[in-house]
Each structure stands twice: as structure tokens, then as C-alpha cells.
Design a protein around this motif. Structure first.
Motif, PDB file in Angstrom:
ATOM      1  N   GLN A 262       9.654   7.870  -0.674  1.00  0.00           N
ATOM      2  CA  GLN A 262       9.301   9.204  -1.153  1.00  0.00           C
ATOM      3  C   GLN A 262       7.796   9.324  -1.388  1.00  0.00           C
ATOM      4  O   GLN A 262       7.178  10.347  -1.067  1.00  0.00           O
ATOM      5  CB  GLN A 262      10.064   9.511  -2.460  1.00  0.00           C
ATOM      6  CG  GLN A 262      11.568   9.570  -2.294  1.00  0.00           C
ATOM      7  CD  GLN A 262      11.990  10.533  -1.196  1.00  0.00           C
ATOM      8  OE1 GLN A 262      11.589  11.692  -1.174  1.00  0.00           O
ATOM      9  NE2 GLN A 262      12.790  10.035  -0.258  1.00  0.00           N
ATOM     10  N   GLU A 263       7.210   8.255  -1.924  1.00  0.00           N
ATOM     11  CA  GLU A 263       5.767   8.259  -2.159  1.00  0.00           C
ATOM     12  C   GLU A 263       5.011   8.352  -0.835  1.00  0.00           C
ATOM     13  O   GLU A 263       4.030   9.091  -0.714  1.00  0.00           O
ATOM     14  CB  GLU A 263       5.358   6.988  -2.907  1.00  0.00           C
ATOM     15  CG  GLU A 263       3.873   6.945  -3.250  1.00  0.00           C
ATOM     16  CD  GLU A 263       3.455   5.623  -3.867  1.00  0.00           C
ATOM     17  OE1 GLU A 263       2.284   5.513  -4.258  1.00  0.00           O
ATOM     18  OE2 GLU A 263       4.290   4.687  -3.940  1.00  0.00           O
TER      19      GLU A 263
ATOM     20  N   LEU B  41      11.917   4.935  -3.778  1.00  0.00           N
ATOM     21  CA  LEU B  41      10.712   5.531  -4.377  1.00  0.00           C
ATOM     22  C   LEU B  41       9.498   5.339  -3.480  1.00  0.00           C
ATOM     23  O   LEU B  41       8.659   6.236  -3.351  1.00  0.00           O
ATOM     24  CB  LEU B  41      10.450   4.914  -5.755  1.00  0.00           C
ATOM     25  CG  LEU B  41      11.444   5.265  -6.874  1.00  0.00           C
ATOM     26  CD1 LEU B  41      11.043   4.565  -8.167  1.00  0.00           C
ATOM     27  CD2 LEU B  41      11.510   6.779  -7.098  1.00  0.00           C
TER      28      LEU B  41
END
Length: 490
Positions: free
Chosen positions: A128-129, A125
Motif C-alpha cells: 500500500q505504501e 502495508l
């Protein structure tokens, strides 16, 4: 401790890190965790490039050495949010060493399957951020450029400003006058870049990031379309290497973004276009394109002024010249002649080293004598250890005294044995002169078969620098060179 984009952007880095420090130390005290001052790691760089993060690399080295039971941080993504490979390195180091990751919200043990899955998902995550943030930043940058904003460092003649909340430039008149003079001398008076540089230096003008203007810095100003109110973006792409360093690669012109800036011009378009026409009709030394064209680049210094000498191609000669950037300082010479002189000097140095290499008949290598001396010391220390055992048996030494004495003697023995191994290795590798001559011999053997960039790299493997001197009236091939070898080879 590392400031993240999730933190308040307006808060100074030191304030953010101090706030994190207090939070983590309070958590440690509440949970009876011992943290020493030297094991607090503060980092102020981005978390997306592991090899550009010295504090994180230091931490990983300590984790690998199993120095800690756990590492405490505000969140797992503070450890890193770079590529999958880099995140894999971080997590694998923690897992192999059995070091836990603790945050105020959760303690992660990578030996636990559930915790490992949680961590991998969390880091996924974070990546992706980060990608999303980068895409937004890139889109915002391109939008600002297309709207005429200027977001890079202000070039000479300008300073940063804002207009309708957009970053732009405003004219700095004391420097703008120098820019106008450069264009006037080049377009109207026919002066070259070197003469322009010397003129503005004599006037007291100074560039932003150097002590004085040079031919290259003047050329860049004369070619920069920002001075007619335009903005050119995406001329280069910076590619990151595995060691964390980046290299700039020129993009094709169709990928450039060219737009009208909202900043005021310093030069009118007619003058600028005339300067570009003159550039096309004159020969100019090529600007750096990412590949070295001069085999002596960064090596030859002027003996007279101390400046770095440059390669220049002249229309009257098929061969390039090596010249001092300071006008009228020393007489220039053909670059191939200087190259040949350096190779002759290396050959002469090689002959000297080979002479040193050949020992006199019956002479013993100095390392052999050193090893004999170390062996004598080892035998002496061994006798001291035997004597200590005998004194213990007789009751002269108490057990406590014997332990201290034995530890001291054994430590000395270990040091002597390490020293012996070191010198034995040097003796098997041959005398220092053999190592040096082998390196110079390799340079002389490979040099004729390489391109300019490889030749430059090869010379720099043995040479620190060289000085050049030549007076008026000397013959074309007459000059003085002094070579300074790297300390390793002296």
C-alpha cells in the motif's frame, strides 16, 4: 541489503548499503550468528519487480536449497514490496524451506501462525505504501509537465537545467546548430533523411547513444516538437511482462499530455510545421511501431561496410527493397528476392544434412562406439572396486585406505554412468544432423503461412546473421548471400 525510499535520498547507494552492512554484521556478532562473505547480497534496484532483481532471485534460489537457517535484513520490506503474487513467491519460498527472516527488531518464523499473520500484514502495508508513493510520483510528474518542466533525458541539441527549481532544458549550441541544419536541409533544400544523416556525420556530429546518425534518428529529430518549445508526454505505456521485461505500447492521441515548455525553442514553429507538411506528402520508411514489418530485420548485414541493412518501400515499386544505410555502398535488391534466396539456401542446407544423416550400409553410429567404450570403463571401475574389497579382506588395505579408495572409485563410476546416460539420450534422439534438419524443415514448412514478425522470429531460430553483396551492373536478382547458422546447428 537494498536501499529503500525510506532511506536518505541524498545519500549515495553505496554509503547506505555500507551503513546497513555494518549494522547487520554488528547484530550478527552480538547474537553469535555466522555470516560468510559470499552470502552477503547487495542490490541497488527497486524492490517492486522481483524478476528484475538478480540478487533477490539468487537469494531465493539459495533459500530454496535450504542453504541458510535464516536471512538477516534491515526490515522485511527490503526483501520485496511488489505485487501480491511476487510477495507470495518470496514468503512461500521462505516457509517451504523453513528459513527464518531476521531483522534487528524481530525474528520471524513463518511456521508460526502469529508470525505468518504479522508478515502478511507487514507486506500488505508495504504494498500500500508503494502504491501511494507511485501515485504521488505520477501526480508530481504530471504536475511538472503541465507547468512546462522537462523530466526525461535531454534530446540532442539540449542539456538538462533548472529554472525556478523546475527541471527543464537549456540549448547546447554546438548541437543546436546541427539540428537547425537538419531542418534547413529538409525544408529548404528538399534533402531526404538519409542524405541529411550522411551530411552531419561527415561534419563530425555524433548522436548521444550511437556512433553515427541514421535515417531513423534524423526523422525522430525532425518530428520532435520539443524543438519548438512544446512537451509531449504519455505517448507510450510500459507494460511489465512476467519475466521482468517491459514492452512499450503506444497510447491514443487523446491520452497524450501536450503543453508549452519553459525551455527555449531551437526551431521556429513555421519551419517545424512546414517539415510536418513535407512528411505528410512524402513517403518515408515507417518508424518502429512495436511490430516487425521486415521478415529479415536484424539478420542481413552489408558485406561491404558491415552495417545492418533495412527495408524500404519505394513509390516506384510495389515491392519493398533491402538497402544499405550507407549511401552508395552496395546496390539494393527487392526484399522478396532476398527472402527467396535465403529459403533456397536453407533447402540446400537441408539436402546436405539429410545426406549426412543417411549412414553408409553397415556403418555404426559413432555414439554407439562411445557407449561401448564407456561400458568398458564402467566394467573396469567395477573390477577395481571388487579388488579393493578383496585387498581389505586380506588385510593389505587398512580401513582408512579402503574408504579413500572406495570413494574415489565410486565417484568415477558415478561420472561414467552420468556420461553414459547423456550419450544414450543423444543416441535415442537421433544423430545431430537429424535434429538440425528437423529444425530447418520446420522453418521451411511454417514460413509461407506466417506474418512478417513470426517469419523473422523463425529465421532467427536457426540463423545468427547473413551478409549481402551486390555490385553495379549486376542483374536485379543477382547478389551474393552468405548465411551464418547458430552454433547449435553447426
Amino acid at each position: 541489503m537494498r536501499k529503500s525510499r525510506a532511506d536518505d535520498a541524498d545519500e549515495p547507494v553505496e554509503e547506505t548499503l555500507e551503513r546497513h552492512r555494518k549494522t547487520l554484521l554488528e547484530f550478527a556478532e552480538k547474537n553469535a550468528l555466522t555470516i560468510s562473505e559470499q552470502n552477503i547480497y547487495k542490490e541497488v534496484v527497486s524492490g517492486d519487480a522481483l524478476y528484475a532483481r538478480p540478487e533477490m532471485l539468487r537469494l531465493l534460489k539459495d533459500v530454496e536449497a535450504q542453504a541458510f537457517d535464516a536471512v538477516l535484513c534491515m526490515d522485511i520490506d527490503r526483501l520485496g514490496r511488489g505485487s501480491m503474487a511476487e510477495q507470495g513467491i518470496i514468503l512461500e519460498t521462505f516457509k517451504t524451506s523453513g528459513t527464518k527472516i531476521m531483522t534487528p527488531a524481530k525474528t520471524v518464523d513463518l511456521d508460526n501462525d502469529a508470525d505468518e499473520d504479522y508478515t502478511e500484514f507487514k507486506t500488505f502495508l508495504s504494498r500500500q505504501e508503494l502504491k501511494m508513493i507511485k501515485r504521488r510520483l505520477k501526480a508530481g510528474t504530471q504536475r511538472t509537465i503541465k507547468d512546462g518542466g522537462y523530466i526525461a533525458n535531454a534530446p540532442y541539441g539540449y542539456e538538462k537545467a533548472y529554472r525556478n527549481k523546475k527541471p527543464t532544458l537549456c540549448i547546447r549550441e554546438d548541437e543546436a546548430g546541427i539540428v537547425r541544419l537538419m531542418f534547413q536541409m529538409y525544408v529548404e533544400e528538399g534533402a531526404g533523411c538519409q542524405m541529411i544523416a550522411e551530411t552531419v556525420n561527415a561534419m563530425g556530429a555524433r548522436p548521444r547513444r550511437a556512433d553515427r546518425f541514421g535515417r531513423t534518428s534524423v526523422m525522430k529529430i525532425l518530428k520532435n516538437s520539443v524543438y519548438i518549445g512544446k512537451i509531449v508526454w504519455n505517448q507510450t505505456t510500459h507494460l511489465r511482462k512476467g519475466n521482468g521485461k517491459s514492452v512499450a505500447v503506444s497510447n491514443p492521441k487523446e491520452k497524450w499530455i501536450i503543453t508549452e515548455g519553459i525551455h527555449p525553442p531551437i526551431i521556429d514553429e513555421k519551419t517545424f510545421e512546414r517539415a510536418q507538411e513535407i512528411f505528410g506528402s512524402r513517403h518515408h520508411p515507417p518508424s518502429y511501431t512495436g511490430r516487425v514489418e521486415n521478415p529479415l530485420a536484424g539478420l542481413i548485414y552489408c558485406k561491404n561496410c558491415g552495417g545492418l541493412m533495412q527495408r524500404q518501400v519505394m513509390s516506384r515499386s510495389p515491392e519493398p527493397y533491402l538497402l544499405c544505410q550507407k549511401r552508395g555502398c552496395v546496390v539494393s535488391s527487392r526484399l522478396p528476392a532476398v527472402e527467396r534466396a535465403i529459403l533456397r539456401e536453407l533447402e540446400q542446407q537441408l539436402r546436405k544434412l539429410r545426406a549426412v544423416q543417411r549412414p553408409e550400409p553397415g556403418a555404426e553410429h559413432p555414439y554407439t562406439q562411445t557407449l561401448d567404450a564407456i561400458d568398458r570403463e564402467i566394467r573396469s571401475a567395477q573390477k577395481q572396486l571388487d579388488a579393493a574389497c578383496e585387498l581389505l579382506e586380506r588385510g593389505t588395505y587398512t580401513p582408512e585406505l579402503f574408504v579413500r579408495r572406495e570413494a574415489a572409485v565410486r565417484e568415477r563410476l558415478e561420472q561414467l554412468r552420468n556420461t553414459r546416460r547423456e550419450f544414450a539420450g543423444k543416441l535415442s534422439a537421433g544423430p545431430p544432423a537429424a535434429v538440425i534438419s528437423g529444425k530447418i524443415e520446420e522453418v521451411l514448412r511454417l514460413y509461407p503461412h506466417l506474418d512478417a514478425q513470426s517469419k523473422n522470429r523463425l529465421l532467427k531460430s536457426v540463423l545468427e546473421r547473413a551478409t549481402y553483396y551486390k555490385e553495379k551492373g549486376w542483374k536485379p536478382a543477382q547478389f551474393r548471400l552468405e548465411l551464418f547458422f547458430k552454433p547449435l546447428y553447426l
